[in-house]
Write an enzyme that holds these catalytic residues in place. Structure first.
Site, mmCIF file in Angstrom:
data_model
loop_
_atom_site.group_PDB
_atom_site.id
_atom_site.type_symbol
_atom_site.label_atom_id
_atom_site.label_comp_id
_atom_site.label_asym_id
_atom_site.label_seq_id
_atom_site.Cartn_x
_atom_site.Cartn_y
_atom_site.Cartn_z
ATOM 1 N N GLU A 44 -85.292 -65.109 -10.691
ATOM 2 C CA GLU A 44 -84.845 -63.967 -9.866
ATOM 3 C C GLU A 44 -86.016 -63.390 -8.955
ATOM 4 O OE1 GLU A 44 -81.220 -61.331 -11.713
ATOM 5 O OE2 GLU A 44 -80.247 -63.279 -10.349
ATOM 6 N N CYS A 103 -73.570 -57.899 -10.256
ATOM 7 C CA CYS A 103 -74.259 -56.555 -10.008
ATOM 8 C C CYS A 103 -74.367 -56.360 -8.262
ATOM 9 C CB CYS A 103 -76.035 -56.916 -9.555
ATOM 10 S SG CYS A 103 -76.545 -58.324 -9.498
#
Lengths: 667, 667
Positions: B320, B413
């Site tokens: 990420e 998230c």
């Protein structure tokens, strides 16, 4: 342990694929294949003299051998590679490399002795580590003894077993010895007894294919048909949801669809291609044409939509997976070295199975580019990933995913895989057909089958002349087939015994010369290696407006180190109308041919903090130029130097690119 | 627990950033900010009415609440999220969203009551779960109790603590209640006492920044300066190798260089930007200009070289992480929704700190595009990743990395992060300066500070007219500042009390009108929303030869569902000379403006099994066309329909692209 017993079954060839008399293939590997000069000979000498010896040290240092000793009860301490259930396989791949090297007459006696002693040591260790029931996997013996065959998705047990089998078969083929083969058979028997759809067995497949092709080879080596049947079982049961959908989906381990129904290669690239290699192996031994058909279909989908110019495959870092069709970003090409090796293994099998030249074309592309980039000239450093571009400002701190040459890796699958391919490489270069010899890769060496032998002399790929001299001939009509590479179509000449060969003699990529050959007869093939510019498919966004330089079978790249001072590689443009020249590769070994081209520098305008800007719409769409921050005005010409891609990152670990934006297109 | 006590310290504004009187910023959030109509009002209503209530159910279903109950000893069983040490944070982000919603007068009383009851229930659970020493983290209480504060790189304990603090501060600000704040302070005190360079403390930082900005807010809320000092400590100690180099290198958690020395944003995008948000927060409270300078420098590097047109950041799926400069592949844009949120949080802070319009420009781009795409119109489905292209033949089976709208995620998230940003959004839209009001984002609503209030009426972003009416004024000279968006430079008109405003009145992106305002005074700003074509920077290979369609602040995309039957999106070309029109968005909510353009279809030629071919070198480089398999002949024109990017994948989950290759460039 018996010393030098007779082989369990006479092999028809000495390489990684020892087809049986029942194997249904168009071509067969030749029993005698030697590479004695040129690029591959040099690489193989370094492999035998540096890489393989170094591999033993690295495996010791990384704890792979220690972990096996823990399983054997001959060492104490912590398991060195606790998070990695696949580390035994690197020992096996290294063993396989040593085994092929032991079968190579070029291996010096002293070195062969040292290799033999190391094999003996490791084979003894493996025999000690092996459980009475045949089970052998240090991770599941030491770290998770209660989970044997219970974590098939990620456990890699059958994958490791497959590599053990491959190593053992290779060792048996080249030495006639059985100490490794005995261990491998015991484990194979344990696996064969444990798996199946019958009551009381485990109905499952391994998350990482490899056992399939190994079991076929074990069948070929021993004649035990149950190994072949178990390989077929593992292929047939895949794609039925026996594995869980994990972080990357079920396609990650090719369990989303049965192979006969799959429409595209998918998931982890190495897994997909090892599986397909096994699919071809089972097909040619069982005669199941639906399997070969599936492998050919998936291979074509891969070649046409998911393969980089270098032959590299597997775009994604995440999951080491294939991307979507034409998703081929240059800087984020994962293109693992192991995937190139898997691709070579698959293409070779398909070539033998079908005799189609496309597979040999692809094998050549992979070997000279996406594979060869994976190991350094000195044989001491490796690339795990093989991108086609390194940007200005590339972040070096990428942990396991570095784009630069590295001594060893935490997950060190690639180095010993490179070693075993290089050690067995001569077998990949020639083949026999019903009544002739097929030269499908070109390297100085000697190749023979069925009393028909030739010597090849060439400085390929630097020079396009390939001279073939008949060394033995049966005195009867025989065909000598030479591949005309796809890139050389229409750009070659040939002569046989001094007489020019009619170009019309080529069919389906093969120049097949049939006559009663006599020793001393020569064929000279001249392939035109003039550098050329290559474009990508329109759907490949990543290379739009760019060209790549190729010369013969080699893909070239530009590295910053070769360009005039002060030029940022990102600003370099290629003038497609400029001449392409040839020269020495600066700072590279003698003989390496570099290519020169005309470049321009498109200085990027200062776009401020936001780099996007408006396109100026021209009334003539044909002359549309992007304006604003998007356009750079071409400035003066520069001489651009390109070097073979496989030699990148040898002189400087800096910016590099294979695809160069074209000057003058306004984009 | 005390009911509705007085706030520990009077807040100067009610939003996520309650600056103190000592805060050194150019602008301040306004204490009164309400969005009462238009796109954002509709999205916020769905957020309050659907997403947040649904969030509670999802958190219950996924076991996040169960895991906290295990820590509290009020439930039994297995820890539901054993592999994930960060799941408490999703509960906290959801709590924060509820807290902001409780402070919104638009929240219906019945709903507010239900929210309050849920907060009370969870706050009680947290108080029960909290250890006597203040420690609170279900994962390290239940799963790994012996490893508290020992796995700082991956443990997420301070990250979770930070989100707890943010939720508690929000709850206290909007309700005056302290039950959550009490829990948060106890944990913050525990952390403050545990960390530091002093003997006997842990000298370390958390692998995932978040605690820094939270501690600054806790300082602002409580006046306890030690929280600010501890935040400064965590920032100062980062970049000194306190964290290990992991799979993605030390840059993954921004520990490769101290922030004042870092030259580029690097590593995990959300971590980098949460860290920089804390860097700005500490800077404005301590007056340490070197921190603000670092944040501005890194923001600019990010905006100029690592940001997608949508404002999305973080190219890499793997880790990420950010990519290299200009590494912005469309199909493999990770551009996590959380990263867009982090980017909005950082840009907002920099806007307040410096007053520079560029940060508001960027905030607008992120909110309308890269962020808003992350949640569906119905508030029930989310995007974790926000690519700019989905290819024909896209593999759906991508596990956690799907590019399509999803109800919830294993690592969830993004959804509660979306909720908390939407719930607090009005605070992001206006600011106060020394003697005036600054409207930097445009939405129907009311905004006031220091006795100077306005109402804004607009149908932005669909319509470019923004009408501002003064509702209260202090009777003295005040400035009303309106942002002229970067994309509207030179393409706007404005009038104040019916009189045209001189365009020269704009400085640095702000139209600042100074006078003695009276209630009823109006300012009308007209931004020209005519659709435009945008080009990318020359270094961005992924978009070479392409244009994107933008209209006002919105990035557009083409989806297959809108194009004529039988057209493959990969073969669509955009004629840059063709007219751009506007129309209704087919199948989209009333009011949505679609853009029409002239397309051509470049049918891809059949390249056979190998899609690369020779570039035809033309003698005139300026007219160079790629030939062979690389070129497709343009055929007839088609009307191409583009829709706002944030609405993609609402009607069909099919091929999509933001960047469209230009017709007529020959590439």
């Amino acid at each position: 342990m018996a010393m030098h017993p007779a082989p369990a079954r006479p092999a028809l060839s000495g390489g990684p694929l020892a087809l049986t008399k029942e194997s249904r293939t168009a071509l067969r590997p030749v029993p005698e294949a030697r590479i004695t000069g040129g690029l591959w000979e040099a690489r193989r000498a370094v492999n035998a003299g540096v890489s393989i010896p170094d591999g033993y040290e690295r495996l010791a240092e990384a704890g792979n051998l220690h972990d096996l000793r823990l399983a054997a009860g001959t060492a104490e301490g912590e398991y060195a590679n606790a998070g990695c259930p696949f580390m035994d396989s690197d020992v096996y791949k290294w063993l396989e490399a040593v085994a092929w090297q032991l079968g190579d007459p070029a291996t010096e006696p002293e070195r062969a002795e040292r290799f033999a002693a190391q094999v003996a040591e490791v084979a003894e260790l493996l025999a000690e580590a092996q459980e009475p029931d045949g089970y052998l996997d240090s991770y599941y013996q030491v770290v998770r003894p209660g989970s044997r065959f219970k974590e098939l998705a990620s456990g890699h047990e059958l994958y490791c077993a497959g590599h053990l089998v491959q190593a053992a078969v290779a060792h048996h083929r080249t030495t006639g010895r059985t100490e490794l083969l005995d261990v491998a058979r015991r484990f194979a028997d344990r696996i064969d007894a444990a798996f199946g759809q019958e009551e009381g067995r485990i109905d499952g497949v391994c998350g990482h294919p490899e056992i399939e092709t190994a079991l076929v080879e074990l069948y070929r080596c021993t004649g035990e048909r149950r190994y072949l049947e178990r390989a077929r079982y593992f292929i047939d049961r895949r794609g039925h949801g026996l594995l869980p959908g994990g972080r990357w989906g079920r396609s990650y381990w090719q369990d989303h669809a049965p192979v006969r129904e799959a429409e595209a290669v998918a998931g982890h690239a190495v897994r997909q291609l090892y599986l397909l290699a096994g699919v071809v192996d089972v097909s040619v031994e069982t005669g199941d044409a639906s399997l070969l058909e599936a492998a050919e279909r998936l291979w074509e989908e891969m070649a046409a939509t998911k393969t980089y110019l270098t032959g590299g495959i597997g775009s994604h870092h995440s999951g080491e997976t294939f991307g979507d069709p034409y998703e081929l970003p240059s800087e984020r090409a994962y293109t693992e070295t192991c995937a190139a090796i898997a691709s070579a293994m698959l293409s070779w099998r398909l070539l033998l199975a079908t005799g189609r030249a496309r597979y040999a074309d692809h094998l050549e592309r992979v070997l000279f580019n996406g594979f060869l980039s994976g190991v350094s000239l000195d044989g001491e450093r490796y690339l795990y990933i093989n991108p086609l571009q390194v940007r200005e400002g590339h972040l070096r701190d990428e942990g396991d995913h570095t784009a630069f040459r590295t001594r060893w890796f935490r997950c060190a699958c690639c180095p010993p895989n490179v070693m075993r391919l290089l050690a067995s490489l001569p077998h990949y270069f020639a083949a026999a057909e019903a009544d002739g010899l097929v030269l499908h890769q070109y390297a100085t060496g000697s190749y023979a089958a069925d009393g028909f032998g030739v010597e090849v002399a060439t400085d390929y790929p630097w020079n396009g002349r390939i001279r073939v001299t008949v060394t033995e001939a049966p005195g009867a009509d025989r065909a000598l087939a030479l591949r005309i590479p796809q890139w050389a179509a229409g750009r070659w000449t040939a002569s046989a015994a001094g007489e020019e060969v009619d170009r019309e003699a080529v069919a389906d990529g093969w120049l097949r010369l049939r006559r009663t050959w006599r020793p001393g007869d020569t064929v000279v093939l001249d392939l035109d290696l003039a550098p050329r510019l290559t474009a990508g498919p329109v759907q490949a966004d990543a290379v739009r407006g760019c060209a790549a330089i190729e010369r013969g079978p080699l893909v070239y790249c530009v590295e910053r180190v070769d360009q005039p001072d002060g030029i940022r590689l990102d600003e370099l443009r290629l003038d497609p109308a400029g001449p392409l020249g040839e020269g020495e590769g600066p700072g590279l070994p003698s003989g390496v041919v570099a290519v020169t081209a005309t470049g321009r520098v498109a200085a990027a305008p200062d776009g401020g903090w936001w780099p996007y800007g408006e396109v100026a719409t021209a009334s003539d769409a044909g002359a549309a130029e992007t304006g604003g921050p998007g356009a750079g005005a071409p400035a003066g010409s520069v001489e651009l130097i390109a070097v073979p891609y496989h030699l990148w990152a040898h002189r400087e670990e800096g910016p590099m690119r294979v695809w160069i934006p074209l000057a003058g297109t306004g984009v």
